[in-house]
Design a protein around this motif. Structure first.
Motif, PDB file in Angstrom:
ATOM      1  N   PRO A  67     -50.574  88.337  -8.950  1.00  0.00           N
ATOM      2  CA  PRO A  67     -49.742  87.192  -8.554  1.00  0.00           C
ATOM      3  C   PRO A  67     -49.839  86.822  -7.081  1.00  0.00           C
ATOM      4  O   PRO A  67     -49.412  85.738  -6.688  1.00  0.00           O
ATOM      5  CB  PRO A  67     -48.325  87.669  -8.900  1.00  0.00           C
ATOM      6  N   ASN A  68     -50.378  87.712  -6.263  1.00  0.00           N
ATOM      7  CA  ASN A  68     -50.434  87.455  -4.823  1.00  0.00           C
ATOM      8  C   ASN A  68     -51.845  87.080  -4.397  1.00  0.00           C
ATOM      9  O   ASN A  68     -52.817  87.771  -4.709  1.00  0.00           O
ATOM     10  CB  ASN A  68     -49.978  88.688  -4.040  1.00  0.00           C
ATOM     11  N   GLY A  69     -51.953  85.964  -3.679  1.00  0.00           N
ATOM     12  CA  GLY A  69     -53.248  85.506  -3.211  1.00  0.00           C
ATOM     13  C   GLY A  69     -53.659  86.160  -1.915  1.00  0.00           C
ATOM     14  O   GLY A  69     -52.846  86.757  -1.201  1.00  0.00           O
ATOM     15  N   THR A  70     -54.948  86.034  -1.602  1.00  0.00           N
ATOM     16  CA  THR A  70     -55.506  86.555  -0.355  1.00  0.00           C
ATOM     17  C   THR A  70     -56.081  85.390   0.438  1.00  0.00           C
ATOM     18  O   THR A  70     -56.881  84.607  -0.087  1.00  0.00           O
ATOM     19  CB  THR A  70     -56.620  87.576  -0.637  1.00  0.00           C
ATOM     20  N   THR A  71     -55.666  85.282   1.688  1.00  0.00           N
ATOM     21  CA  THR A  71     -56.134  84.199   2.551  1.00  0.00           C
ATOM     22  C   THR A  71     -57.278  84.695   3.429  1.00  0.00           C
ATOM     23  O   THR A  71     -57.154  85.713   4.102  1.00  0.00           O
ATOM     24  CB  THR A  71     -55.000  83.671   3.438  1.00  0.00           C
ATOM     25  N   SER A  72     -58.379  83.969   3.410  1.00  0.00           N
ATOM     26  CA  SER A  72     -59.533  84.357   4.213  1.00  0.00           C
ATOM     27  C   SER A  72     -59.368  83.843   5.633  1.00  0.00           C
ATOM     28  O   SER A  72     -58.445  83.094   5.952  1.00  0.00           O
ATOM     29  CB  SER A  72     -60.820  83.782   3.601  1.00  0.00           C
ATOM     30  N   SER A  73     -60.301  84.245   6.487  1.00  0.00           N
ATOM     31  CA  SER A  73     -60.257  83.826   7.890  1.00  0.00           C
ATOM     32  C   SER A  73     -60.440  82.318   8.046  1.00  0.00           C
ATOM     33  O   SER A  73     -60.041  81.733   9.047  1.00  0.00           O
ATOM     34  CB  SER A  73     -61.339  84.558   8.687  1.00  0.00           C
ATOM     35  N   THR A  74     -61.026  81.681   7.027  1.00  0.00           N
ATOM     36  CA  THR A  74     -61.232  80.238   7.091  1.00  0.00           C
ATOM     37  C   THR A  74     -60.119  79.456   6.403  1.00  0.00           C
ATOM     38  O   THR A  74     -60.187  78.228   6.323  1.00  0.00           O
ATOM     39  CB  THR A  74     -62.577  79.869   6.437  1.00  0.00           C
ATOM     40  N   GLY A  75     -59.123  80.164   5.901  1.00  0.00           N
ATOM     41  CA  GLY A  75     -57.971  79.494   5.303  1.00  0.00           C
ATOM     42  C   GLY A  75     -58.006  79.358   3.809  1.00  0.00           C
ATOM     43  O   GLY A  75     -57.024  78.912   3.196  1.00  0.00           O
TER      44      GLY A  75
END
Length: 468
Positions: free
Chosen positions: A351-359
């Motif tokens: 259920p939890n997303g992961t945000t990359s360095s580029t957004g």
């Protein structure tokens, strides 16, 4: 079938490409001509549209657990070899850690001293009692918070949870003791309790703090005999710890310092300050551990991998994740097996997303991994954990639905339209889409079977223009 492409960021990691086509049940006739130049017109028919979400993925083992050093020291005995098969609970090795033993002895002594009562050096006044209680509370709160932070850096999930549970229980015990202390101070202020009773209550808070340090120090010593957390294949670590590593002895030292039981200048104090060397090596090693080599508290000793069952972990872009549900089937392509096709089914979606360095935001999807086949029908080789893959998730299949070529679509913001040809003249017609493939799309509203539309060169057509 057709593929809905992953995000630009995910595509950088994708290997290979599967081009799938959907053929409508009614063959569309085309023609060219008219003022529009190179355009084609065809009748709307029925077909099957399959919407595929493509995601970068990797093969995962059934379980993999990293075992870290509970304290700094050296390898006293190594009982397994690299690549050896082990069973859960089997002894992997033993650690010699004088610092852990010293920390346990110091914490036991601290419990005895706290249990014997305070020294009586605190003046028997309300203000001094309140100040001592407030100072003890502040020190304890900092110690518990720091200990919890250190515990969360422990890599072994079972040990980490056990230590966190101990810290929570110890904090609860301390809170109970502190509440009793506060009540006793109030009674003293009202003449209902003696100074001795206040000092005894203050001592109870110190006992609670010291006992917390002793329990974890004892657990650290017990963990010096390292056992396999699961059955599987052992990979030897280097015993070196990164700057973010956590260890049992580090947690114990933080609690011990707050209760005054830490060995001054010893390894426990160093670990509490973040050094986490405890008599181990100050330099990161790349050599696998062996008998006698120094290790750091929190350093990786072993990794145990259970590859008896494999699965696939895919990273799905946020724009597609709402289409992915448990039970969705998928075709898995492995970079290591060109042409091989493996079957998978979505088991769960994190259920939890992961945000990359580029957004960009992606969500982790877990899939089962079935047997694979090669183009000639032969069985595909069994994958290995860590192999890269592409998961082609069949998120929506619409059978015998009104469908048109994707090339016919014109988009303007959220509006989708086509050129409807009526009496040889192009008219804009807004439509609503259902399943969307790479080469064909489902039409939910706006068109009927038999309607003639521009299927190629739509961008060259203008309203009212004559087309063939």
């Amino acid at each position: 079938m057709a593929i809905v492409r992953a995000s630009a960021e995910a595509r950088q990691h994708l290997i290979g490409r599967i081009a799938l086509a959907v053929v409508p049940l009614v063959v569309l006739s085309g023609c060219s001509g008219g003022g529009a130049g190179n355009t084609s017109v065809a009748a709307v028919g029925y077909g099957t549209v399959t919407q595929i979400v493509e995601a970068s993925a990797s093969v995962s083992a059934k379980a993999q657990v990293t075992v870290s050093a509970p304290a700094g020291g050296s390898i006293a005995e190594l009982d397994v070899a690299d690549g050896q098969q082990v069973t859960a609970g089997q002894v992997l090795g033993r650690i010699d850690s004088p610092s852990a033993q010293q920390e346990l002895a110091a914490s036991k002594q601290a419990v005895k001293q706290a249990s014997a009562g305070t020294s009586g050096s605190i003046p028997a006044t309300s203000s001094s009692f309140n100040a001592s209680a407030a100072s003890a509370r502040k020190t304890a709160d900092k110690a518990f918070a720091a200990a919890e932070q250190a515990a969360r850096k422990i890599t072994d999930p079972q040990i980490q949870q056990a230590v966190l549970d101990q810290i929570t229980a110890a904090q609860s015990t301390y809170d109970t003791a502190y509440t009793a202390l506060s009540q006793t101070i109030t009674q003293f202020q009202n003449g209902l309790a003696s100074a001795g009773q206040v000092l005894k209550a203050l001592g109870s808070t110190q006992v609670a703090q010291a006992q917390a340090a002793e329990q974890i120090a004892q657990q650290t010593v017990n963990a010096l005999t390292v056992t396999a957390p699961i059955s599987g294949t052992v990979t030897l670590g280097t015993g070196s710890a990164g700057s973010s590593a956590g260890s049992l002895s580090g947690v114990s030292a933080l609690l011990a310092q707050a209760s005054g039981s830490g060995s001054a200048g010893g390894a426990g104090s160093q670990q509490a300050l973040g050094a986490l060397t405890g008599g181990g090596s100050d330099t990161a090693s790349t050599t696998p551990i062996s008998d006698g080599v120094p290790i750091s508290g929190g350093g990786t000793l072993f990794t145990v991998t259970d590859a008896s069952a494999l699965s696939v972990t895919a990273q799905v872009d946020e724009t597609d994740i709402l289409l992915v549900k448990p039970g969705v089937t998928a075709t898995i392509d492995l970079n290591a097996v060109p042409g091989g096709k493996y079957q998978g089914t979505v088991q769960s979606v994190d259920p939890n997303g992961t945000t990359s360095s580029t957004g960009g935001v992606t969500y982790t999807v877990h899939l089962s991994l079935g047997d694979g086949t090669m183009p000639g029908g032969a069985a595909a080789p069994a994958p290995l954990p860590g192999m890269s893959a592409i998961a082609n998730l069949d998120v929506l299949t619409a059978v015998h639905v009104l469908s048109i070529p994707s090339a016919a679509l014109l988009t303007n913001g959220d509006t989708v339209s086509v050129w409807l040809v009526h009496n040889g003249v192009a008219q804009s017609r807004t439509i609503t889409l259902g399943a969307q493939g790479d080469t064909t799309v489902q039409v939910l509203s706006g068109l009927s079977a038999g309607d003639r539309i521009v299927t190629a060169g739509a961008d060259k057509v203008t309203a009212g223009e004559k087309v063939g």
